[in-house]
Design an enzyme around this catalytic site. Structure first.
Site, PDB file in Angstrom:
ATOM      1  CG  ASP A 348      -1.760   1.197   1.391  1.00 20.13           C
ATOM      2  OD1 ASP A 348      -2.627   1.398   0.531  1.00 20.13           O
ATOM      3  OD2 ASP A 348      -1.568   1.954   2.361  1.00 20.13           O
ATOM      4  CD  GLU A 384      -2.237   2.221  -3.388  1.00 21.63           C
ATOM      5  OE1 GLU A 384      -3.415   2.516  -3.650  1.00 21.63           O
ATOM      6  OE2 GLU A 384      -1.799   2.178  -2.224  1.00 21.63           O
TER       7      GLU A 384
END
Length: 720
Positions: A348, A384
């Protein structure tokens, strides 16, 4: 019962609480502490039964060994040191702290002002000091025994070219599935139950990517609004499974899930959040890292160390550039691979992990540490590739072996099928692996993780059903979530009984899914998209642990699920769609082209066509890469993407192929049927037509210099 540290204390290399077979060794990092106390608790975590100072400090690691205690021991830390927020130090021994290396966590955190190191409401704000004991409200760690019968379980290590990812949420996937037992819904055991695994295998999924399952908290402000942290992006325990996903009290349930997925041939990828923690900004609670060593664990503002530096939008940024913080992250990753048998990670806000001196560094320490690690460098690594800080958008900027979520694929595919102008050239880039972003530094065509939708944003069904976001249930007056979704409600906002609109929506969904599976790169499907799951237009369901966020399985009998299954199978049956190397259009010795772009008249795309903003149709020939090994068998395909109305298209002769047959058509009632094709064909409006060489191409006499001999080999065509 009395507890004491053994006189035979020895220094173990591991941090955390490690059971040795005859006792437990405790070790924790703090560079600026003056004293570290270990607190032991009753089995239910409610009563403190012992408190003692860790007797040994070597470097910045504090440790001690207690003979006779083992798995099941409940514990926490209290740390003494300077309380000087202006210098970044926030030590407060009145606050019980969770061990960052805790392998299991017990209890439920009860939000109370005592959890904060400062007095909430004080005039001095976070510069004040709170002396209340936080232990009654705090979760604790539990000593674990790592033994588990894996019964020969081995890592799958499936090549990226054969990978189809399915992003899913443990609770969301299982809460309303009609065949998952009630007692297992919302749990790891429900996630690996036979109905879920059967669904995934029939769909053709090779890897499941789970939203955060490391221990996370419900934000206080959400609970006060009767909401909940559903997605899980507020991690507090990087080594412990989330307790709400356990049906009982044993973390071995997580291992059981992984083992069952592996037995079904499905890899398990974890979505991990190492960019920030649940403690928030300097005004957040003191639960672990802040009380252990705030100045080491977090990046602090270069202007005033009282404040955390935030590139994540959550209030703090984990200081991964610090060697001991990086060690914690790497130890955590190795734990999930080595002990829990995880197959990969999706990071993330991964740009934050690459920040050094506050700027993104492609060759930074974190990426270098992973790339040289013999265990971690061999698992699936997905970034990401952005955060909210300056210079944070880094699509294409990560080093091998990282793959990256490609939001450009999502946006351009949505815009093409929505009928936006000037999208043909962008579509061409996306279906060939986004070479402009990824074809550098010896990166391959599988660098791009292609997606149509993800947990963050509209589902696929909502992309064709809503023009506007509808996040009112989140309690933020619909101000949260993205406003530019490149969506199109096809005439009515939300659900409708209009059969024409529903048919148009179904066709567009088929077109987008087919585009995903025809594209070079690695496809990722959002869990529930294959059964028409809708979130009612909510594109930020992070706090919706209810019917909004859960998968609606009422579409299990819908023909769209059958279409998705066949589309995945089509991709697997045609290796030309999933090649290792980028297709460049170069020619081999026999003038064999590997890719060619065509206009409806059969001619090659030229500058005028590429620049034609009104063009809505594109033909592409795909062949074997000139870089592929001779042993790699690939069949040729000709694809036509038509976002406009019905059109006539002349099928070109290419690589000696003069006769084609239509093998799939998203505009047909039976999309996957084979029909002979004339040289000039009609392509339905808003559809994809796919052609393969006709089997009688083997009749070619081989005299033309660029031709190949074709032989029918089972279902597929091979060449000699």
């Amino acid at each position: 019962m009395s507890f004491s540290f053994s006189e035979l204390d020895f220094m173990k290399p591991e941090l955390g609480a490690e059971y040795t077979g005859s006792g437990t060794h405790f070790a924790v990092f703090s560079a600026h502490a003056e004293q570290v106390e270990l607190c032991l608790y009753s089995d239910d975590g409610k009563n403190e039964i012992a408190r003692m100072s860790l007797p040994k400090r070597e470097g910045d690691i504090w440790s001690g060994y207690i003979a006779g205690i083992g798995p099941g021991t409940v514990y926490g830390y209290r740390v003494h040191g300077p309380y000087h927020p202006g210098a970044g130090h926030r030590f407060n021994p009145n606050k019980l702290l969770l061990d960052p290396y805790a392998k299991q966590i017990i209890g439920d955190l009860k939000w109370d002002d005592a959890l904060y190191g400062y007095k909430i409401g004080a005039e001095e704000e976070d510069l004040s000091f709170d002396d209340r004991d936080s232990a009654p409200f705090m979760v604790k760690g539990v000593v674990q025994d790592p033994d588990f019968d894996w019964d020969g379980d081995k890592a799958i290590r499936r090549p990226w070219t054969e990978t189809v990812i399915y992003e899913a949420h443990v609770r969301g996937m299982t809460m309303t599935h009609p065949d998952v037992p009630d007692k297992l819904r919302g749990t790891f055991l429900g996630m690996c139950s036979d109905p879920i695994i059967d669904h995934l295998t029939k769909l053709g999924i090779s890897a499941i990517e789970l939203l955060p399952i490391q221990y996370f908290l419900d934000d206080r402000y959400l609970l006060e609004k009767n909401l909940r942290n559903y997605w899980g992006y507020q991690t507090l325990g990087f080594f412990a499974p989330q307790t709400r996903y356990l049906s009982g009290s044993r973390v071995t349930e997580f291992k059981t899930m992984v083992k069952k997925f592996h037995a079904a041939g499905i890899e398990v990828i974890m979505d991990v959040v190492y960019n920030h923690t649940a403690e928030g900004s300097e005004r957040g609670p003191t639960l672990s890292f802040r009380g252990l060593d705030n100045a080491s664990y977090y990046i602090l503002s270069p202007d005033d160390q009282r404040h955390t530096f935030d590139t994540t939008g959550t209030g703090n940024t984990l200081n991964v550039a610090h060697p001991m913080v990086m060690r914690m992250v790497l130890d955590s990753l190795r734990y999930w691979v080595g002990v829990m048998h995880i197959d990969g990670f999706r990071f993330d806000l991964a740009s934050t992990l690459g920040r050094q001196d506050l700027e993104f560094a492609r060759e930074g320490g974190f990426f270098g540490a992973i790339r040289q690690d013999p265990m971690l460098s061999g698992v699936k690594l997905i970034a990401e590739p952005w955060d909210i800080g300056e210079g944070g958008y880094q699509v294409g900027g990560f080093p091998h072996p990282f793959r990256e979520w490609n939001d450009k694929f999502r946006d351009n595919v949505r815009c093409f099928w929505k009928g936006d102008a000037g999208q043909v050239s962008k579509l061409a880039s996306r279906i060939t692996g986004s070479a402009r972003q990824f074809n550098h530094s010896d990166r391959g065509a599988t660098s791009s993780i292609n997606l149509l939708s993800a947990h963050d944003g509209f589902t696929l069904m909502d992309t064709v059903s809503y023009n506007e976001k509808h996040n009112e249930a989140n309690g933020e007056d619909n101000n949260d979530g993205h406003s530019d979704n490149h969506s199109d409600n096809m005439g009515v906002e939300g659900g409708t009984d209009n059969s024409d609109i529903n048919e148009a929506r179904d066709r567009r969904r088929r077109n987008m899914v087919m585009t995903l599976l025809l594209s070079q790169g690695v496809p990722m499907i959002l869990g529930g998209d294959e059964v028409g799951n809708s979130q009612g237009g909510n594109n930020n369901a992070y706090c919706q642990d209810d019917e909004i966020g859960w998968t609606d399985w009422s579409g299990l009998g819908d023909p769209f699920l059958d279409f998705c299954q066949k589309a995945v199978a089509f991709r697997k049956a045609h290796p030309v769609l999933r090649q290792e190397r980028f297709l460049t259009g170069e020619t081999a010795e026999a003038d064999r082209v590997e890719i060619a772009w065509h206009k409806p008249d059969g001619g090659f795309m030229d500058d005028g066509a590429w620049d034609d903003g009104e063009l809505r149709v594109l033909g592409v020939y795909l062949g074997k890469s000139i870089h592929a090994a001779d042993s790699e068998t690939m069949d040729d395909l000709f694809l036509i993407f038509n976002a406009g109305g019905d059109c006539e298209f002349t099928l070109p002769a290419v690589n000696g192929i003069e006769h084609w047959q239509r093998v799939a058509d998203t505009g047909a009632q039976q999309p996957f049927t084979t029909h002979e094709a004339e040289s000039s064909i009609t392509v339905y409006g808003a559809s994809i037509a796919i052609f393969a060489p006709r089997s009688d191409e083997a009749k070619d006499d081989g005299k033309a210099s660029g031709r190949r001999r074709w032989f029918h080999f089972g279902r597929h065509l091979k060449r000699k």
